[in-house]
Design a protein around this motif. Structure first.
Motif, short mmCIF file in Angstrom:
data_model
loop_
_atom_site.label_atom_id
_atom_site.label_comp_id
_atom_site.label_asym_id
_atom_site.label_seq_id
_atom_site.Cartn_x
_atom_site.Cartn_y
_atom_site.Cartn_z
N ILE A 1 -12.19 51.17 -11.90
CA ILE A 1 -12.91 51.79 -13.02
C ILE A 1 -12.82 53.32 -12.91
O ILE A 1 -12.56 54.01 -13.89
CB ILE A 1 -14.38 51.31 -13.03
N LYS A 2 -12.96 53.82 -11.68
CA LYS A 2 -12.94 55.29 -11.48
C LYS A 2 -11.57 55.91 -11.73
O LYS A 2 -11.46 57.12 -11.94
CB LYS A 2 -13.40 55.62 -10.05
N SER A 3 -10.52 55.09 -11.70
CA SER A 3 -9.16 55.62 -11.87
C SER A 3 -8.95 56.22 -13.26
O SER A 3 -8.06 57.04 -13.47
CB SER A 3 -8.13 54.51 -11.65
N GLN A 4 -9.76 55.81 -14.21
CA GLN A 4 -9.52 56.16 -15.61
C GLN A 4 -9.51 57.67 -15.87
O GLN A 4 -8.72 58.17 -16.65
CB GLN A 4 -10.55 55.47 -16.51
N GLU A 5 -10.40 58.39 -15.17
CA GLU A 5 -10.51 59.82 -15.40
C GLU A 5 -9.25 60.56 -14.94
O GLU A 5 -8.66 61.34 -15.68
CB GLU A 5 -11.69 60.35 -14.59
N LYS A 6 -8.84 60.29 -13.70
CA LYS A 6 -7.66 60.95 -13.14
C LYS A 6 -6.41 60.57 -13.90
O LYS A 6 -5.49 61.35 -14.06
CB LYS A 6 -7.51 60.59 -11.67
N LYS A 7 -6.37 59.34 -14.36
CA LYS A 7 -5.23 58.87 -15.15
C LYS A 7 -5.08 59.73 -16.41
O LYS A 7 -3.98 60.19 -16.72
CB LYS A 7 -5.46 57.41 -15.52
N GLU A 8 -6.16 59.99 -17.11
CA GLU A 8 -6.11 60.82 -18.32
C GLU A 8 -5.59 62.21 -18.00
O GLU A 8 -4.73 62.75 -18.69
CB GLU A 8 -7.51 60.95 -18.94
N GLU A 9 -6.14 62.79 -16.91
CA GLU A 9 -5.75 64.15 -16.51
C GLU A 9 -4.27 64.25 -16.24
O GLU A 9 -3.58 65.12 -16.76
CB GLU A 9 -6.49 64.54 -15.23
N ILE A 10 -3.77 63.34 -15.41
CA ILE A 10 -2.36 63.42 -15.03
C ILE A 10 -1.47 63.13 -16.23
O ILE A 10 -0.42 63.73 -16.41
CB ILE A 10 -2.05 62.52 -13.81
N PHE A 11 -1.93 62.25 -17.08
CA PHE A 11 -1.15 61.94 -18.29
C PHE A 11 -1.01 63.18 -19.16
O PHE A 11 0.08 63.54 -19.61
CB PHE A 11 -1.80 60.80 -19.07
N GLN A 12 -2.12 63.88 -19.41
CA GLN A 12 -2.09 65.08 -20.25
C GLN A 12 -1.17 66.14 -19.66
O GLN A 12 -0.43 66.79 -20.39
CB GLN A 12 -3.51 65.66 -20.42
N GLN A 13 -1.20 66.28 -18.34
CA GLN A 13 -0.35 67.29 -17.68
C GLN A 13 1.13 66.94 -17.81
O GLN A 13 1.94 67.77 -18.19
CB GLN A 13 -0.70 67.36 -16.18
N LEU A 14 1.46 65.72 -17.48
CA LEU A 14 2.88 65.35 -17.43
C LEU A 14 3.49 65.22 -18.82
O LEU A 14 4.67 65.46 -19.03
CB LEU A 14 3.07 64.04 -16.64
N LYS A 15 2.66 64.87 -19.78
CA LYS A 15 3.13 64.67 -21.15
C LYS A 15 3.73 65.96 -21.73
O LYS A 15 4.62 65.91 -22.58
CB LYS A 15 1.94 64.21 -22.00
N LYS A 16 3.24 67.09 -21.24
CA LYS A 16 3.74 68.37 -21.75
C LYS A 16 5.24 68.49 -21.57
O LYS A 16 5.92 69.08 -22.39
CB LYS A 16 3.05 69.55 -21.03
N ASP A 17 5.76 67.96 -20.47
CA ASP A 17 7.18 68.14 -20.19
C ASP A 17 8.00 66.86 -20.14
O ASP A 17 9.22 66.89 -20.18
CB ASP A 17 7.35 68.89 -18.88
N PHE A 18 7.35 65.73 -20.01
CA PHE A 18 8.10 64.47 -19.98
C PHE A 18 7.67 63.62 -21.18
O PHE A 18 6.59 63.03 -21.20
CB PHE A 18 7.81 63.70 -18.69
N GLN A 19 8.55 63.60 -22.18
CA GLN A 19 8.20 62.85 -23.39
C GLN A 19 8.00 61.37 -23.13
O GLN A 19 7.24 60.70 -23.81
CB GLN A 19 9.31 62.99 -24.43
N GLY A 20 8.75 60.86 -22.15
CA GLY A 20 8.76 59.42 -21.92
C GLY A 20 7.62 58.93 -21.05
O GLY A 20 7.51 57.73 -20.79
N ILE A 21 6.78 59.84 -20.58
CA ILE A 21 5.70 59.40 -19.69
C ILE A 21 4.73 58.53 -20.50
O ILE A 21 4.45 58.82 -21.66
CB ILE A 21 4.98 60.62 -19.06
N SER A 22 4.25 57.47 -19.91
CA SER A 22 3.28 56.65 -20.64
C SER A 22 2.16 56.19 -19.71
O SER A 22 2.26 56.32 -18.49
CB SER A 22 3.96 55.47 -21.32
N LYS A 23 1.12 55.67 -20.31
CA LYS A 23 -0.03 55.25 -19.51
C LYS A 23 0.14 53.82 -19.05
O LYS A 23 0.72 53.00 -19.75
CB LYS A 23 -1.31 55.33 -20.35
#
Ligand SMILES: *Cc1c(COP(=O)(O)O)cnc(C)c1O
Length: 386
Positions: A261-283
């Motif tokens: 359950i706690k993973s959800q917060e960090k997942k959002e953060e890392i997704f937002q960061q990586l999405k800036k440069d990797f179009q193919g990154i997904s959740k």
């Protein structure tokens, strides 16, 4: 370049384990970040160790495992196996004969390789579906398999699960659910019922996926079927040995959904960061991923030429993440045929120590290095195997 035959994949895994070994010896375990979501563990207590004998061990730990396994998976009877793969093989050996057909429904291809491999071994027919409208059984079908959560953590829809069970049970075909990670992801994050509570006849889960147990297969199901599978497992040496069962017992005792359950917060953060440069990154349910084909696309955007295929590229990037950034992902340490998706699982124990900026930077640097070396076969070989 052809750097990923099963033999080469074994070599790559060996190289990865050697790197991990030397990193632990030179620094210590806290410098490594295992983000596979598979880190598992062996939470034995002192008093358990004295009981690890051939016959006393099973007597005690199998007894303890029953109620804990039933609570986790539902069903009537629990069986512990060496791996999830072993449990699937044992089930197929017990229920399927040459020329019989097995159908498999999963939310997205590819299937875990153990399913087609086991069926090939006994010369059975195999059909897999990832579109529910197409799913059907024939008069040759003897077993239906459902994957609850794929290797890339694609989660089955509850309606589809129920539909496949209904179609199968209409013809009295038993249903085995490969819920390796799904037994936790589906139930905790998607609020789906346990597989047995949705009509499955047999379910198996991996005790090292999203829980801190040893790598092993925990099966539950209808008693008659479990008895048949158990007998096959013994005949072929696929059952869990006492130390493994003891580890499963302790892992189940201390299991809590909190980290997932706690993973959800960090997942959002890392997704937002990586999405800036990797179009193919997904959740994923508990983290982010870059699939091998999306990694190739990122390489193509840069107009880089390479003779690497997507699996090779992903495995090289994973080895760079390990060698240079101490980050463990499945394409580096996975067994032959394991997924080549670069997945960062924020429900991993080590994710608690991860700094999101640091992880983002490492991912960028590793990708940069990959694009620098991908035309150079010798360097690629060195990164993978040396
Ligand atoms: C991990 C996994 C398996 C196999 O687990 P092993 O521990 O490698 O035997 C099977 N099916 C799925 C969907 C998995 O994710």
């Amino acid at each position: 370049m052809l750097l990923n035959s099963p033999l080469q994949e074994s070599k790559r895994r060996e190289a990865a384990l050697k790197i991990i070994d030397s990193k632990i010896k030179n620094k210590d375990r806290t410098h490594l970040y295992d983000l596979t979501g598979l880190s598992g563990g062996f939470p034995l207590k002192k008093e358990d160790i004295e009981l690890l004998e051939t016959y006393a061990g099973p007597a005690i730990f199998e007894e303890k495992l029953q109620p804990l396994g039933l609570e986790h998976l539902g069903g009537e009877k629990v069986l512990a196996l060496n791996r999830t793969s072993s449990g699937i093989l044992a089930t197929i050996l017990a229920l399927v004969k040459s020329k019989d057909q097995v159908v498999h429904y999963l939310p997205q291809l590819p299937s875990h390789p153990i399913i087609p491999r086991s069926l090939k071994l006994i010369d059975a027919q195999y059909t897999e579906y990832d579109h529910i409208e197409d799913f059907k059984i024939t008069d040759k079908t003897v077993l239906t398999i459902i994957t609850g959560s794929t290797m890339d953590h694609q989660i089955i829809r509850k309606e589809d699960f129920l539909k496949v069970v209904e179609i199968s049970h209409d013809q009295n075909i038993p249903v085995l659910v490969d819920d390796a990670s799904g037994a936790r992801l589906r139930t905790i994050l998607y609020e789906q019922p346990r597989a047995m509570d949705m009509g499955a006849d047999i379910v198996i889960t991996s005790t090292d996926k999203l829980m801190e147990g040893p790598r092993g297969g925990l099966m539950s199901g209808k008693e008659g079927l479990i008895d048949l599978i158990k007998s096959k497992a013994y005949q072929y040496g696929l059952e869990a040995q006492p130390p493994l069962i003891a580890g499963m017992v302790r892992a189940l005792e201390q299991f809590s959904p909190e980290r997932i359950i706690k993973s959800q917060e960090k997942k959002e953060e890392i997704f937002q960061q990586l999405k800036k440069d990797f179009q193919g990154i997904s959740k994923t349910p508990t983290g982010v991923m870059l699939k091998e084909e999306d990694l190739m696309r990122e390489i193509e955007y840069l107009d880089k030429r390479t003779s690497l295929d997507s699996k090779e590229a992903a495995q090289i990037m994973a080895m760079i993440l390990l060698r240079e950034h101490d980050i463990i992902t499945i394409p580096a340490v996975g067994m032959p045929g394991a997924s080549s998706t670069l997945r960062l699982d924020m429900a991993s124990k080590d994710a608690e120590r991860v700094d999101v900026d640091h992880l983002t930077q490492a991912f960028h640097d590793a990708f940069g290095k990959l694009t620098d070396v991908l035309a150079d076969e010798q360097t690629c070989r060195d990164i993978l195997f040396n």
